[in-house]
Design an enzyme around this catalytic site. Structure first.
Site, PDB file in Angstrom:
ATOM      1  N   MET A  30      -5.837  -3.571   1.443  1.00  0.00           N
ATOM      2  CA  MET A  30      -6.111  -2.412   2.286  1.00  0.00           C
ATOM      3  C   MET A  30      -4.954  -1.414   2.217  1.00  0.00           C
ATOM      4  O   MET A  30      -4.786  -0.571   3.108  1.00  0.00           O
ATOM      5  CB  MET A  30      -6.384  -2.843   3.727  1.00  0.00           C
ATOM      6  CG  MET A  30      -7.680  -3.620   3.866  1.00  0.00           C
ATOM      7  SD  MET A  30      -8.421  -3.560   5.510  1.00  0.00           S
ATOM      8  CE  MET A  30      -7.138  -4.261   6.511  1.00  0.00           C
ATOM      9  N   HIS A  37       2.090  -8.202  -1.632  1.00  0.00           N
ATOM     10  CA  HIS A  37       0.968  -7.849  -2.501  1.00  0.00           C
ATOM     11  C   HIS A  37       1.345  -8.032  -3.971  1.00  0.00           C
ATOM     12  O   HIS A  37       0.552  -8.542  -4.768  1.00  0.00           O
ATOM     13  CB  HIS A  37       0.546  -6.389  -2.262  1.00  0.00           C
ATOM     14  CG  HIS A  37      -0.026  -6.131  -0.912  1.00  0.00           C
ATOM     15  ND1 HIS A  37       0.654  -5.445   0.061  1.00  0.00           N
ATOM     16  CD2 HIS A  37      -1.228  -6.475  -0.367  1.00  0.00           C
ATOM     17  CE1 HIS A  37      -0.105  -5.351   1.148  1.00  0.00           C
ATOM     18  NE2 HIS A  37      -1.245  -5.974   0.916  1.00  0.00           N
TER      19      HIS A  37
END
Length: 282
Positions: A30, A37
């Site tokens: 998102m 990440h």
């Protein structure tokens, strides 16, 4: 790195890659990207010919409209992070209409009860939103492997269950939690904390480590009391919940049974920011 801004562009790209026999690794996000990440893409890079990211703030998995509005967004920064990482071949940045052609609403899923534990108790419908967007992204990207962080362990379990029930030909791979030097689990929501509060929040990780030491020695009820005491004495922090659960069913336990794997789960509100963490107990 290719930047794919709509479904048609993505489909053309995927078709070309599949024709060349490329093995695709995928990790949806998102946005508000951080090193946690990037650890997903490092894992994907090792296993695949092609690594794809996506950035989409999914409206159907937010119970609180204010939380959706406050969710950090900076798409140009995120693209730059991905480009500079050298780990990602393409990023898909769909519009809402690419994921929800008619109306932004969730399908209903049966995750064999996984959706009713922990986060599901306080966020009704949240995992229907997660399942809906992830299934649609899987159908569009057509990955061989997909990567999710263990920080959202319940989400990881639910996505595995969804893939199993929908018989999707995708392997789901959990990636260990990426932590700051202090031990704090990296999260996009951390960006909303002042630096001194991020530092103070390392008590969450310290508490989990202490729980791991106490597990199998002290009764679960005593461990829960000790955890509550820790956060009763932390200024600006509120313990939303702490529990120990079976890793397979996610059901809370009050006793250690041999042959089962357990994990401690914790949610702490720090100056209005909701931080989640967990740890396998050994």
């Amino acid at each position: 790195m290719e930047v794919l801004k709509n479904k048609k562009t993505l489909q053309d790209f995927i078709e070309r890659q599949k024709e060349m026999g490329k093995r695709i690794g995928f990790a949806p996000t998102m946005g508000a990207l951080h090193k946690g990440h990037l650890s997903l893409y490092e894992a994907a890079r090792a296993d695949n010919d092609l690594v794809i990211s996506s950035i989409f703030v999914n409206p159907t998995q937010f119970n609180n409209p204010e939380d959706l509005e406050k969710y950090p967004r900076d798409i140009n920064r995120d693209i730059l992070i991905l480009e500079n990482s050298g780990l990602v071949d393409a990023v898909y940045i769909p519009e809402v209409v690419d994921i929800y052609p008619e109306k932004a609403e969730s399908q209903h899923y049966d995750f064999d009860g996984l959706e009713n534990e922990m986060e599901g108790k306080s966020r009704p419908g949240h995992f229907d939103g997660v399942g809906t967007v992830v299934e649609e992204l899987f159908r569009q990207v057509k990955p061989d492997n997909a990567y999710f962080g263990e920080k959202d362990f319940q989400q990881l379990a639910i996505i595995k269950k969804m893939v199993e029930k929908k018989k999707l030909p995708i392997k789901i791979i959990g990636v260990p939690i990426y932590r700051a030097e202090s031990g704090l689990a990296l999260s996009s929501r951390n960006q909303r904390l002042h630096e001194d509060r991020r530092d103070a929040s390392k008590v969450i990780y310290k508490t989990l480590k202490k729980v791991n030491e106490l597990f199998k020695i002290n009764p679960v009820s005593e461990i829960k009391e000790k955890v509550q005491d820790v956060f009763d004495n932390q200024k600006g922090m509120q313990l939303e919940y702490f529990l120990i659960a079976d890793e397979e069913t996610l059901k809370e336990t009050d006793f250690f049974y041999k042959g089962k794997n357990y994990r401690a789960f914790i949610v702490v509100i720090v100056d209005g920011v909701r931080l989640i963490d967990n740890m396998h107990l050994d």
